[in-house]
Design a protein around this motif. Structure first.
Motif, PDB file in Angstrom:
ATOM      1  N   LYS A  17      45.153  52.639  36.878  1.00 23.22           N
ATOM      2  CA  LYS A  17      46.133  51.594  37.137  1.00 23.22           C
ATOM      3  C   LYS A  17      47.284  51.657  36.138  1.00 23.22           C
ATOM      4  N   ALA A  56      43.699  58.944  43.713  1.00 23.26           N
ATOM      5  CA  ALA A  56      43.352  57.776  42.901  1.00 23.26           C
ATOM      6  C   ALA A  56      43.729  58.083  41.462  1.00 23.26           C
ATOM      7  N   GLU A  76      43.417  52.990  40.932  1.00 22.57           N
ATOM      8  CA  GLU A  76      43.932  52.483  42.199  1.00 22.57           C
ATOM      9  C   GLU A  76      44.162  53.646  43.154  1.00 22.57           C
ATOM     10  N   ARG A  77      44.017  53.351  44.443  1.00 24.45           N
ATOM     11  CA  ARG A  77      44.078  54.391  45.472  1.00 24.45           C
ATOM     12  C   ARG A  77      45.455  54.431  46.132  1.00 24.45           C
ATOM     13  N   PRO A 115      36.506  51.458  38.319  1.00 25.71           N
ATOM     14  CA  PRO A 115      37.191  50.197  38.628  1.00 25.71           C
ATOM     15  C   PRO A 115      38.613  50.100  38.076  1.00 25.71           C
ATOM     16  N   LYS A 116      38.983  50.930  37.119  1.00 19.98           N
ATOM     17  CA  LYS A 116      40.331  50.870  36.543  1.00 19.98           C
ATOM     18  C   LYS A 116      41.288  51.858  37.206  1.00 19.98           C
ATOM     19  N   GLY A 162      41.172  49.249  48.990  1.00 17.02           N
ATOM     20  CA  GLY A 162      39.830  49.650  48.606  1.00 17.02           C
ATOM     21  C   GLY A 162      39.730  50.057  47.159  1.00 17.02           C
ATOM     22  N   LYS A 163      38.499  50.089  46.691  1.00 14.42           N
ATOM     23  CA  LYS A 163      38.232  50.442  45.304  1.00 14.42           C
ATOM     24  C   LYS A 163      37.793  51.900  45.211  1.00 14.42           C
ATOM     25  N   ARG A 168      35.072  54.235  43.885  1.00 17.50           N
ATOM     26  CA  ARG A 168      33.665  54.108  43.509  1.00 17.50           C
ATOM     27  C   ARG A 168      33.443  54.619  42.088  1.00 17.50           C
TER      28      ARG A 168
END
Length: 152
Positions: free
Chosen positions: A135, A132, A118-119, A115-116, A109-110, A112
């Motif tokens: 990246k 999160a 990662e979970r 976008p840069k 999943g992303k 919210r």
């Protein structure tokens, strides 16, 4: 060194300020995750920006009709060799020391509005949390927390 004898914590490569973004736009080189890992291994404490709903306790927010959901909170994860990782909220003054052993698992999943990032699912000696991170800082966090049962 800080006045209390501890090394000064610096930001990891993915934890960027507006100045860092401007320098990147001007093609001025920034630190890399490989350099962060080398610095971490040599004893440099690092601070990684992140988001969580569960580390340090869940904060509920009302969404109407009596329903509540957990709010995503921004904060910082302090990583240092030989010390337990510490999560500190950016606002609100909450903090939590994470207990070994650690296991870090990628979660799908992303994030919210980020976008840069990662979970991850972070399993510790005291429970399981969501996390999160940028990246760019993922390699550092995996190196520091995913490397075995004890503190690194």
């Amino acid at each position: 060194m800080a006045s209390d004898g501890r090394a000064v914590v610096r930001r990891a490569a993915g934890t960027q300020t507006m100045l860092d973004v401007l320098l990147r736009w001007a093609w001025i080189r920034r630190r890399t995750s490989a350099r962060d890992i080398a610095d971490f291994d040599s004893g440099q404490p690092l601070r990684v920006v992140g988001f969580t709903q569960s580390i340090g306790g869940t904060v509920k927010v009302s969404v109407g009709k009596g329903r509540q959901v957990a709010r995503l909170r921004q904060g910082y994860l302090r990583l240092a060799v030989g010390e337990a990782p510490v999560w500190s909220d950016a606002r609100g003054g909450r903090s939590a020391t994470l207990q070994a052993p650690f296991r870090l698992k990628p979660a799908g999943g992303k994030v919210r509005l980020a976008p840069k990032f990662e979970r991850y699912e972070l399993v510790t000696g005291a429970g399981t949390y969501d996390l999160a991170v940028p990246k760019t800082d993922g390699k550092l966090v995996r190196h520091a927390l995913g490397g075995g049962p004890g503190l690194r």
